[in-house]
Design an enzyme around this catalytic site. Structure first.
Site, PDB file in Angstrom:
ATOM      1  N   TYR A 170      47.691  54.061  20.980  1.00  0.00           N
ATOM      2  CA  TYR A 170      47.147  55.434  21.013  1.00  0.00           C
ATOM      3  C   TYR A 170      46.869  55.837  22.465  1.00  0.00           C
ATOM      4  O   TYR A 170      47.316  56.885  22.935  1.00  0.00           O
ATOM      5  CB  TYR A 170      45.879  55.536  20.160  1.00  0.00           C
ATOM      6  CG  TYR A 170      45.299  56.927  20.103  1.00  0.00           C
ATOM      7  CD1 TYR A 170      45.775  57.866  19.182  1.00  0.00           C
ATOM      8  CD2 TYR A 170      44.292  57.328  20.979  1.00  0.00           C
ATOM      9  CE1 TYR A 170      45.260  59.156  19.141  1.00  0.00           C
ATOM     10  CE2 TYR A 170      43.775  58.608  20.947  1.00  0.00           C
ATOM     11  CZ  TYR A 170      44.255  59.518  20.021  1.00  0.00           C
ATOM     12  OH  TYR A 170      43.744  60.804  19.989  1.00  0.00           O
ATOM     13  N   LYS A 174      49.011  58.505  24.814  1.00  0.00           N
ATOM     14  CA  LYS A 174      48.297  59.684  25.328  1.00  0.00           C
ATOM     15  C   LYS A 174      48.340  59.727  26.859  1.00  0.00           C
ATOM     16  O   LYS A 174      48.311  60.804  27.458  1.00  0.00           O
ATOM     17  CB  LYS A 174      46.857  59.687  24.825  1.00  0.00           C
ATOM     18  CG  LYS A 174      46.714  59.965  23.328  1.00  0.00           C
ATOM     19  CD  LYS A 174      47.281  61.322  22.934  1.00  0.00           C
ATOM     20  CE  LYS A 174      46.775  61.786  21.578  1.00  0.00           C
ATOM     21  NZ  LYS A 174      47.438  63.043  21.155  1.00  0.00           N
TER      22      LYS A 174
END
Ligand code: NAD
Length: 320
Positions: A170, A174
């Site tokens: 994640y 990002k």
């Protein structure tokens, strides 16, 4: 002063069936944009759910006299991404804005990846945002106008769970979004295309399971809505968007630029590990307990390293 409006503009908002994406879609539509409301309808762990999340938001928009159409494709599929951009062209005649918002959150601990979650995060968060930019690009280039609002996360800066787990994909995906946004801004500058990224924070189904029963959850429920994020990001999607290639932290009514920065540091052409150790305060820069830094320079692009090197006295006379 005039209102920030989107009359005549067409927007694609991905993952707009709930949470922050729904707020983006409703805000843009309320201010005059025609909106393709995309949502694949998955849970935060990426399991396909029943129910038509995209259509539900289209119904909300049309009930408020807005104009919107639903798209149920996945941003992780190149075919689906091409179809959602084509749907904007076929239905509304153009595409001006892409809000890359779709997201999942099912990372594994960094030391255990890559597993299936790793591939899914890269596909949805990083490749998904790249693919929508690529698909919309030729249309935007042709019309000499485009706006990308990409979604990064403060997780890119370091993100630990209350149980002490440091998730990998994640945060990694990002962080990639920040670089992708920067590069797209550079390539888009001569074409009237602007790209910026947001680091949102808002209460949503994505965050509630991560911090159950904590003061942070209570704080977020009270102060940080999805609507705050959409209102803060709105200007980045507008014609009068004043910047490109930047990132903004947006939550609870606060909007602030987030950027890489560097102190002048320590420099010596006769460098040794001992000199690095003995000048560590200069290397890291002086800052107070709130991380308020003194004398720092923004890392505007990769050339900042040469500039600071020369400012620190290394080859200061050389012409670069
Ligand atoms: N909520 C926060 O505080 C926070 C913080 C940082 C970043 N973000 C980011 O903001 C974005 C929105 O998050 P949210 O909190 O509203 O979450 P959410 O779970 O409420 O909404 C995400 C939406 O994306 C959709 N989606 C997932 N995979 C998809 C795919 N492959 N194609 C199309 N749609 C897909 C889901 O169905 C869902 O409706 C995400 O990118 C998230 O990572 C949120």
């Amino acid at each position: 002063m005039s209102d920030v409006r989107f009359d005549g503009r067409v927007a694609l908002v991905t993952g707009a069936g709930g949470g922050i994406g729904r707020a983006h879609a409703k805000t843009l539509a309320a201010r005059g944009a025609k909106v393709v409301v995309n949502d694949y309808g998955v849970s935060i762990r990426n399991e396909v759910q029943s129910g038509d999340r995209a259509q539900a938001v289209v119904d909300e928009i049309t009930a408020a006299n807005g104009v919107a159409v639903a798209n149920r494709g996945s941003v992780a599929s190149q075919e689906d991404v091409a179809a959602m951009v084509q749907q904007a062209i076929d239905t509304f005649g153009r595409i001006d804005i892409v809000v890359n918002n779709a997201g999942i959150n099912a990372s594994d601990p960094i030391q255990e990846e890559p597993g299936p979650a790793y591939a899914a995060h890269m596909a949805v968060h990083l490749e998904g945002q790249l693919m929508t930019m690529r698909a919309a690009w030729p249309h935007m280039a042709r019309q000499g106008y485009g706006r990308f609002v990409n979604t990064s996360s403060a997780a890119a800066l370091g993100f630990v769970q209350p149980d002490g787990t440091w998730y990998g994909s994640y945060a990694i995906a990002k962080a990639g979004v920040l670089a992708a946004t920067r590069q797209a801004a550079g390539a888009g500058a001569p074409l009237g295309i602007k790209a910026n990224a947001i680091l949102p924070l808002a209460i949503s189904r994505m965050v509630t399971p991560l911090i159950p029963g904590t003061n942070v959850l209570e704080y977020m429920e009270r102060f940080t809505t999805a609507e705050h994020v959409a209102l803060g990001a709105c200007l980045l999607a507008a014609q009068e968007c004043p910047v490109s290639g930047q990132a903004f932290s947006i939550s609870g009514g606060r909007v602030a630029r987030v950027f890489f920065a560097s102190p002048l540091g320590f420099a010596d052409p006769e460098l040794t590990p001992e000199k690095v150790r003995d000048n560590w305060e200069l290397v890291v820069g002086s800052q107070n307990a709130d991380h308020l830094l003194e004398e720092t320079y923004e890392a505007v692009d990769n050339a900042f390293e040469y500039a600071l090197l020369q400012k620190a006295g290394i080859g200061a006379e050389a012409k670069l």
